[in-house]
Design a protein around this motif. Structure first.
Motif, short mmCIF file in Angstrom:
data_model
loop_
_atom_site.label_atom_id
_atom_site.label_comp_id
_atom_site.label_asym_id
_atom_site.label_seq_id
_atom_site.Cartn_x
_atom_site.Cartn_y
_atom_site.Cartn_z
N LYS A 3 -93.70 15.37 -1.65
CA LYS A 3 -93.73 16.09 -2.43
C LYS A 3 -95.43 17.07 -2.95
O LYS A 3 -95.01 18.71 -2.60
CB LYS A 3 -93.06 16.03 -3.53
CG LYS A 3 -92.37 17.77 -4.08
CD LYS A 3 -91.48 17.83 -5.44
CE LYS A 3 -91.16 18.35 -5.94
NZ LYS A 3 -90.08 18.10 -7.04
N PRO A 4 -96.21 16.47 -3.61
CA PRO A 4 -96.65 17.26 -3.26
C PRO A 4 -97.68 16.84 -2.73
O PRO A 4 -98.28 18.20 -2.75
CB PRO A 4 -98.12 16.32 -4.92
CG PRO A 4 -97.24 14.62 -4.78
CD PRO A 4 -96.17 15.34 -4.12
N PHE A 5 -98.15 16.84 -1.85
CA PHE A 5 -98.74 16.84 -0.82
C PHE A 5 -98.27 18.55 -0.13
O PHE A 5 -99.33 19.08 0.55
CB PHE A 5 -98.55 15.91 0.89
CG PHE A 5 -99.49 15.76 1.76
CD1 PHE A 5 -100.43 16.07 2.25
CD2 PHE A 5 -98.67 16.19 3.06
CE1 PHE A 5 -101.00 15.93 3.19
CE2 PHE A 5 -99.40 16.48 4.26
CZ PHE A 5 -100.29 16.41 4.45
N TYR A 48 -87.49 10.79 2.36
CA TYR A 48 -88.81 9.72 2.69
C TYR A 48 -90.37 9.98 1.45
O TYR A 48 -90.67 11.55 2.01
CB TYR A 48 -89.40 10.30 3.99
CG TYR A 48 -87.97 10.02 4.26
CD1 TYR A 48 -87.80 8.82 5.30
CD2 TYR A 48 -87.44 10.98 6.05
CE1 TYR A 48 -86.91 8.48 6.76
CE2 TYR A 48 -87.21 10.81 6.31
CZ TYR A 48 -86.35 9.44 6.74
OH TYR A 48 -85.50 9.19 7.86
N GLU A 49 -90.20 9.42 0.40
CA GLU A 49 -90.85 10.27 -0.69
C GLU A 49 -92.46 9.78 -0.52
O GLU A 49 -92.94 10.57 -1.34
CB GLU A 49 -90.38 8.88 -2.14
CG GLU A 49 -91.60 9.52 -2.94
CD GLU A 49 -91.07 7.84 -4.79
OE1 GLU A 49 -91.59 8.30 -5.53
OE2 GLU A 49 -90.27 7.26 -3.87
N THR A 50 -92.73 9.19 0.69
CA THR A 50 -94.30 8.79 0.60
C THR A 50 -94.73 9.42 1.86
O THR A 50 -93.85 9.48 2.94
CB THR A 50 -94.53 7.58 0.32
OG1 THR A 50 -94.45 6.97 1.12
CG2 THR A 50 -94.81 7.54 -0.91
N LEU A 51 -95.93 9.59 2.36
CA LEU A 51 -96.03 9.46 3.87
C LEU A 51 -96.03 8.48 5.12
O LEU A 51 -95.80 8.73 5.55
CB LEU A 51 -97.80 9.46 4.17
CG LEU A 51 -98.20 11.27 3.75
CD1 LEU A 51 -96.92 12.27 2.18
CD2 LEU A 51 -99.97 11.38 4.00
N ALA A 88 -93.97 25.79 10.50
CA ALA A 88 -93.30 24.94 10.34
C ALA A 88 -93.42 23.68 10.18
O ALA A 88 -91.69 22.63 9.54
CB ALA A 88 -92.95 25.21 12.28
N LYS A 89 -93.78 22.90 10.82
CA LYS A 89 -94.55 21.52 10.55
C LYS A 89 -94.04 21.27 9.14
O LYS A 89 -93.82 20.51 8.30
CB LYS A 89 -96.04 20.86 11.03
CG LYS A 89 -95.68 21.21 12.59
CD LYS A 89 -94.48 21.06 13.37
CE LYS A 89 -94.98 21.08 14.87
NZ LYS A 89 -93.13 21.53 15.30
N VAL A 90 -94.49 21.93 8.14
CA VAL A 90 -95.11 21.58 6.63
C VAL A 90 -92.96 22.08 5.84
O VAL A 90 -92.57 21.18 5.17
CB VAL A 90 -96.31 22.51 5.62
CG1 VAL A 90 -95.91 22.58 4.45
CG2 VAL A 90 -97.04 22.30 6.59
N ARG A 91 -92.72 22.80 6.20
CA ARG A 91 -91.89 22.89 5.82
C ARG A 91 -90.54 21.63 6.07
O ARG A 91 -89.62 21.52 5.49
CB ARG A 91 -90.71 24.37 6.92
CG ARG A 91 -89.15 24.38 6.57
CD ARG A 91 -88.54 25.48 7.40
NE ARG A 91 -89.25 25.84 8.68
CZ ARG A 91 -88.97 27.42 9.39
NH1 ARG A 91 -87.82 28.19 8.44
NH2 ARG A 91 -88.67 26.65 10.50
N GLY A 92 -90.50 21.51 7.75
CA GLY A 92 -89.77 20.25 8.09
C GLY A 92 -90.08 18.63 7.00
O GLY A 92 -89.68 18.26 6.65
N LEU A 93 -91.64 18.93 6.59
CA LEU A 93 -91.66 17.50 5.93
C LEU A 93 -91.22 18.08 4.65
O LEU A 93 -90.54 16.36 3.39
CB LEU A 93 -93.29 17.54 5.68
CG LEU A 93 -93.86 17.45 7.48
CD1 LEU A 93 -95.41 17.13 7.01
CD2 LEU A 93 -93.90 15.67 7.19
#
Length: 238
Positions: free
Chosen positions: A67-69, A108-111, A96-101
């Motif tokens: 989330k903060p990322f 998924y809480e973390t990378l 678009a990719k940031v929106r997906g993440l």
């Protein structure tokens, strides 16, 4: 005709993505406080970088929260918008990719968990996978980093020269011929160095300071993301 078709598609997607960015930026900008776009971006990545640095100093196995990322990455979208048509393709993909993440942050809480999920399902490099999205967002962050480095490398260097070199090194190897052709053609429409500074509400001196802050802060974030793939024996040439 091919260029016009690509351009029209990019414009349509760009408008959709800008709407998402504006909605998402509301919360992120509120947290970032007052300041210029560059100072907000630099500050957000400095916070993430400090967290990573603290974890390394304490020998803890830190897992960067998604989330903060994503909140920090969302702020970067405004920079692509300031660069005009030449970078609409990069902006379109990046947003678009940031929106997906961002949409996946609740599940998924973390990378690390993103990579774990896609490794389990053998979908790391599949179109639309979160691991692929993360790889492209990392590429967008690196593109801005390279652009800033080039922009600052000589006081009178044109934005077109700085952007062309940055795109050629960071994104061009992964784009199709049609996209590369469109991007290079659009470089002629880039704002001048001074026009960009006005758009960002910066002077030469303040821009240099904020760009250097971003360059320094984003480097360990980029390396951290690369290491997530490397430790899973996933190549970075895609």
């Amino acid at each position: 005709m091919a260029f016009r078709s690509i351009l029209n598609k990019a414009n349509q997607q760009f408008r959709e993505n800008i709407l998402f960015s504006a909605m998402s930026d509301g919360d992120a900008l509120e947290d970032a406080g007052t300041g210029t776009p560059l100072s907000k971006i630099a500050g957000s990545f400095e916070e993430l970088s400090e967290i990573l640095k603290s974890s390394l100093d304490s020998d803890s196995d830190y897992d960067l929260r998604l989330k903060p990322f994503c909140e920090a990455c969302t702020l970067v979208s405004i920079l692509f918008g300031c660069l005009g048509i030449a970078f609409k393709f990069a902006e379109m993909e990046y947003t678009a990719k940031v929106r997906g993440l961002t949409e996946a942050a609740g599940k998924y809480e973390t990378l690390n968990r993103i990579l774990d999920h896609d490794m389990k399902n053998d979908t790391v490099k599949s179109p639309g996978s979160l691991s692929r999205n993360l790889r492209r967002v990392r590429q967008g962050l690196d593109l801005i980093r390279a652009l800033f480095i080039n922009f600052l490398s000589a006081g009178d260097r044109s934005l077109k020269e700085a952007a062309t070199t940055a795109y050629g090194n960071v994104c061009a190897p992964y784009h199709t011929w049609a996209v590369r052709t469109a991007v290079y053609a659009g470089m002629c429409a880039l704002p001048t160095r001074q026009q960009l500074l006005v758009k960002l509400n910066e002077t030469e001196e303040t821009a240099e300071m904020e760009m250097k802050r971003y360059i320094s802060a984003v480097a360990p974030i980029i390396q951290y993301i690369d290491d997530l793939y490397i430790k899973r024996q996933i190549s970075l040439d895609w």
